[in-house]
Design a protein around this motif. Structure first.
Motif, PDB file in Angstrom:
ATOM      1  N   ARG A   1       0.814  -1.214   0.000  1.00  0.00           N
ATOM      2  CA  ARG A   1       0.000   0.000   0.000  1.00  0.00           C
ATOM      3  C   ARG A   1       0.848   1.264   0.000  1.00  0.00           C
ATOM      4  NH1 ARG A   1      -3.054  -3.054   3.834  1.00  0.00           N
ATOM      5  NH2 ARG A   1      -5.129  -3.576   3.067  1.00  0.00           N
ATOM      6  N   THR A   2       2.130   1.166   0.357  1.00  0.00           N
ATOM      7  CA  THR A   2       2.943   2.360   0.513  1.00  0.00           C
ATOM      8  C   THR A   2       2.992   3.227  -0.726  1.00  0.00           C
ATOM      9  OG1 THR A   2       4.287   1.258   2.187  1.00  0.00           O
ATOM     10  CG2 THR A   2       5.215   3.211   1.161  1.00  0.00           C
ATOM     11  N   PRO A   3       3.255   2.663  -1.929  1.00  0.00           N
ATOM     12  CA  PRO A   3       3.256   3.529  -3.112  1.00  0.00           C
ATOM     13  C   PRO A   3       1.922   4.232  -3.314  1.00  0.00           C
ATOM     14  CG  PRO A   3       4.268   1.409  -3.601  1.00  0.00           C
ATOM     15  CD  PRO A   3       3.619   1.290  -2.251  1.00  0.00           C
ATOM     16  N   THR A   4       0.814   3.551  -3.002  1.00  0.00           N
ATOM     17  CA  THR A   4      -0.503   4.173  -3.135  1.00  0.00           C
ATOM     18  C   THR A   4      -0.637   5.343  -2.182  1.00  0.00           C
ATOM     19  OG1 THR A   4      -1.485   2.086  -3.803  1.00  0.00           O
ATOM     20  CG2 THR A   4      -2.971   3.765  -2.975  1.00  0.00           C
ATOM     21  N   TRP A   5      -0.201   5.164  -0.931  1.00  0.00           N
ATOM     22  CA  TRP A   5      -0.273   6.267   0.027  1.00  0.00           C
ATOM     23  C   TRP A   5       0.557   7.443  -0.452  1.00  0.00           C
ATOM     24  CZ3 TRP A   5       0.809   2.882   4.976  1.00  0.00           C
ATOM     25  CH2 TRP A   5      -0.303   2.062   5.206  1.00  0.00           C
TER      26      TRP A   5
ATOM     27  N   THR B   1     -11.010  13.383  -5.098  1.00  0.00           N
ATOM     28  CA  THR B   1      -9.822  13.434  -5.942  1.00  0.00           C
ATOM     29  C   THR B   1      -9.801  12.234  -6.871  1.00  0.00           C
ATOM     30  OG1 THR B   1      -8.491  14.622  -4.304  1.00  0.00           O
ATOM     31  CG2 THR B   1      -7.290  13.413  -5.976  1.00  0.00           C
ATOM     32  N   GLU B   2      -9.520  12.486  -8.134  1.00  0.00           N
ATOM     33  CA  GLU B   2      -9.293  11.432  -9.115  1.00  0.00           C
ATOM     34  C   GLU B   2      -7.838  11.525  -9.541  1.00  0.00           C
ATOM     35  OE1 GLU B   2     -11.600   9.274 -10.104  1.00  0.00           O
ATOM     36  OE2 GLU B   2     -13.344  10.191  -9.129  1.00  0.00           O
ATOM     37  N   THR B   3      -7.043  10.499  -9.230  1.00  0.00           N
ATOM     38  CA  THR B   3      -5.621  10.552  -9.544  1.00  0.00           C
ATOM     39  C   THR B   3      -5.033   9.161  -9.670  1.00  0.00           C
ATOM     40  OG1 THR B   3      -3.454  11.369  -8.796  1.00  0.00           O
ATOM     41  CG2 THR B   3      -4.988  10.688  -7.093  1.00  0.00           C
ATOM     42  N   SER B   4      -4.153   8.979 -10.631  1.00  0.00           N
ATOM     43  CA  SER B   4      -3.412   7.726 -10.816  1.00  0.00           C
ATOM     44  C   SER B   4      -4.334   6.509 -10.820  1.00  0.00           C
ATOM     45  CB  SER B   4      -2.346   7.573  -9.723  1.00  0.00           C
ATOM     46  OG  SER B   4      -1.454   8.656  -9.735  1.00  0.00           O
ATOM     47  N   GLY B   5      -5.484   6.637 -11.455  1.00  0.00           N
ATOM     48  CA  GLY B   5      -6.410   5.518 -11.519  1.00  0.00           C
ATOM     49  C   GLY B   5      -7.177   5.282 -10.238  1.00  0.00           C
TER      50      GLY B   5
ATOM     51  N   ILE C   1      -7.641   1.720  -2.338  1.00  0.00           N
ATOM     52  CA  ILE C   1      -6.805   1.579  -1.150  1.00  0.00           C
ATOM     53  C   ILE C   1      -7.276   0.418  -0.291  1.00  0.00           C
ATOM     54  CG2 ILE C   1      -6.057   2.701   0.983  1.00  0.00           C
ATOM     55  CD1 ILE C   1      -6.165   5.352  -0.430  1.00  0.00           C
ATOM     56  N   GLY C   2      -8.566   0.191  -0.227  1.00  0.00           N
ATOM     57  CA  GLY C   2      -9.106  -0.894   0.583  1.00  0.00           C
ATOM     58  C   GLY C   2     -10.486  -0.554   1.092  1.00  0.00           C
ATOM     59  N   ASP C   3     -11.098  -1.534   1.760  1.00  0.00           N
ATOM     60  CA  ASP C   3     -12.454  -1.351   2.258  1.00  0.00           C
ATOM     61  C   ASP C   3     -12.513  -0.441   3.477  1.00  0.00           C
ATOM     62  OD1 ASP C   3     -13.383  -3.065   0.290  1.00  0.00           O
ATOM     63  OD2 ASP C   3     -13.198  -4.844   1.566  1.00  0.00           O
ATOM     64  N   GLU C   4     -11.430  -0.400   4.260  1.00  0.00           N
ATOM     65  CA  GLU C   4     -11.441   0.387   5.485  1.00  0.00           C
ATOM     66  C   GLU C   4     -11.009   1.823   5.215  1.00  0.00           C
ATOM     67  OE1 GLU C   4      -9.642  -1.467   8.949  1.00  0.00           O
ATOM     68  OE2 GLU C   4      -9.455  -3.332   7.805  1.00  0.00           O
ATOM     69  N   PRO C   5     -11.668   2.799   5.837  1.00  0.00           N
ATOM     70  CA  PRO C   5     -11.272   4.206   5.658  1.00  0.00           C
ATOM     71  C   PRO C   5      -9.976   4.508   6.384  1.00  0.00           C
ATOM     72  CG  PRO C   5     -13.005   4.049   7.301  1.00  0.00           C
ATOM     73  CD  PRO C   5     -12.835   2.661   6.733  1.00  0.00           C
ATOM     74  N   ILE C   6      -9.325   5.587   5.986  1.00  0.00           N
ATOM     75  CA  ILE C   6      -8.114   6.071   6.634  1.00  0.00           C
ATOM     76  C   ILE C   6      -8.462   7.379   7.323  1.00  0.00           C
ATOM     77  CG2 ILE C   6      -5.785   6.983   6.288  1.00  0.00           C
ATOM     78  CD1 ILE C   6      -5.473   5.094   3.961  1.00  0.00           C
ATOM     79  N   GLU C   7      -8.234   7.430   8.623  1.00  0.00           N
ATOM     80  CA  GLU C   7      -8.497   8.657   9.370  1.00  0.00           C
ATOM     81  C   GLU C   7      -7.200   9.400   9.605  1.00  0.00           C
ATOM     82  OE1 GLU C   7     -10.696  10.338  13.414  1.00  0.00           O
ATOM     83  OE2 GLU C   7     -10.583   8.180  13.054  1.00  0.00           O
ATOM     84  N   MET C   8      -7.215  10.687   9.344  1.00  0.00           N
ATOM     85  CA  MET C   8      -6.045  11.532   9.537  1.00  0.00           C
ATOM     86  C   MET C   8      -6.397  12.653  10.505  1.00  0.00           C
ATOM     87  SD  MET C   8      -4.788  11.814   5.552  1.00  0.00           S
ATOM     88  CE  MET C   8      -3.344  12.773   5.986  1.00  0.00           C
ATOM     89  N   ILE C   9      -5.548  12.859  11.504  1.00  0.00           N
ATOM     90  CA  ILE C   9      -5.713  13.937  12.469  1.00  0.00           C
ATOM     91  C   ILE C   9      -4.406  14.716  12.530  1.00  0.00           C
ATOM     92  CG2 ILE C   9      -6.172  14.541  14.877  1.00  0.00           C
ATOM     93  CD1 ILE C   9      -7.681  11.916  15.157  1.00  0.00           C
TER      94      ILE C   9
ATOM     95  N   LEU D   1      -2.483  14.079 -14.108  1.00  0.00           N
ATOM     96  CA  LEU D   1      -2.377  13.760 -12.691  1.00  0.00           C
ATOM     97  C   LEU D   1      -3.750  13.608 -12.050  1.00  0.00           C
ATOM     98  CD1 LEU D   1      -0.260  13.313 -10.468  1.00  0.00           C
ATOM     99  CD2 LEU D   1      -0.414  15.748  -9.939  1.00  0.00           C
ATOM    100  N   GLY D   2      -4.781  14.168 -12.680  1.00  0.00           N
ATOM    101  CA  GLY D   2      -6.126  14.007 -12.167  1.00  0.00           C
ATOM    102  C   GLY D   2      -6.790  15.331 -11.828  1.00  0.00           C
ATOM    103  N   SER D   3      -7.772  15.287 -10.965  1.00  0.00           N
ATOM    104  CA  SER D   3      -8.519  16.488 -10.592  1.00  0.00           C
ATOM    105  C   SER D   3      -8.956  16.381  -9.131  1.00  0.00           C
ATOM    106  CB  SER D   3      -9.748  16.669 -11.485  1.00  0.00           C
ATOM    107  OG  SER D   3     -10.641  15.579 -11.326  1.00  0.00           O
TER     108      SER D   3
END
Length: 283
Positions: A3-7, A87-91, A118-126, A245-247
């Motif tokens: 997953r690292t490259p995706t992140w 965001t739409e980026t890198s597929g 990325i996966g079924d689970e969300p990513i939370e950022m604080i 790169l996307g939008s």
């Protein structure tokens, strides 16, 4: 590990959008006096410079310096807001929602990101006190903490620069090629003023720490950024077209609403060193 490259791609796209959009600024006390629309502020600037009373008309070009001042002013007295972003980026298709607080010494943010890629689970950022906490899959519900002030942190310079209003102004002005006042538009039943800007992303990011190593081939020659201001001159919507790169589309609403952004409890936080130590013990 997969997953690292995706992140990394996700982080680059998100920071690029925020940086070139000039969305981040340090907050202050909310001003009750400055409630004029964006075009009225520009007309007042023009009146002061020329002594003439000219209304800003749809399709009229706007001086780059005036537009930078307009976006900067929108955040000078910012308090808090809710935020949604797609965001739409890198597929990948990424959606996010959360809240922002500009009243602290350094801005605070809480955001939840979702993407099927990325996966079924969300990513939370604080983000609190210049520390980023990420609750990602495979950590057993814990948050990975990253001190953005720590030397050598690749995300640190990017995020701190994107939250620094002086850096934002420098980057935006360096990359701006043209700005046009599109006119008034109805956005979900609310009248807003739309401005369209063309930017050179390479020029804008040239002075941003942590982004110098991004190959120019990854960035389009030009980017289109459309910004909508409400009657109080606040940024409410932004759409950024980044070529291949996307939008990205961002909405900021509920300005001034109460928000609750706190760091996770210490027992729910881990660090990269802790993770590496655990892996070594398991080996």
């Amino acid at each position: 590990m997969k997953r690292t490259p995706t992140w990394r791609r996700t982080a680059v796209a998100a920071v690029l959008s925020l940086a070139l959009g000039g969305m981040a600024a340090c907050g202050g006390d909310e001003s009750a006096e400055d409630t004029s629309s964006a075009s009225a502020q520009l007309e007042e600037q023009a009146d002061d410079e020329t002594g003439q009373d000219d209304d800003l008309e749809a399709g009229e070009p706007v001086p780059e310096d005036d537009f930078v001042a307009l976006v900067t002013a929108a955040f000078e007295d910012a308090t808090s807001a809710s935020m949604t972003m797609t965001t739409e980026t890198s597929g990948m298709s990424i959606s996010a929602d959360g809240v922002l607080d500009y009243t602290a010494k350094t801005p605070a943010m809480r955001m939840t990101m979702r993407s099927e890629e990325i996966g079924d689970e969300p990513i939370e950022m604080i983000m609190v006190d210049n520390v980023m906490y990420m609750q990602v899959p495979d950590l057993g519900g814990k948050y990975l903490s990253m001190d953005l002030d720590e030397p050598g942190n690749p995300l640190g310079p990017m995020m701190t620069d994107s939250m620094d209003p002086s850096k934002q102004a420098e980057m935006m002005r360096a990359g701006l090629e043209s700005v046009t006042f599109v006119g008034e538009e109805d956005v979900d039943g609310e009248s807003m003023e739309r401005y369209s800007a063309t930017l050179d992303p390479s020029a804008a990011l040239e002075g941003m720490q942590g982004m110098q190593g991004v190959p120019r081939s990854m960035m389009p020659e030009q980017m289109q950024s459309d910004t909508w201001f409400d009657d109080d001159g606040r940024v409410r919507r932004m759409v950024i077209e980044m070529g291949e790169l996307g939008s990205t589309e961002m909405r900021m609403d509920d300005w001034g609403a109460d928000v609750d952004i706190e760091a996770p409890p210490p027992g729910q936080v881990t660090t990269m060193d802790d993770m590496m130590g655990s892996m070594t013990q398991m080996s």
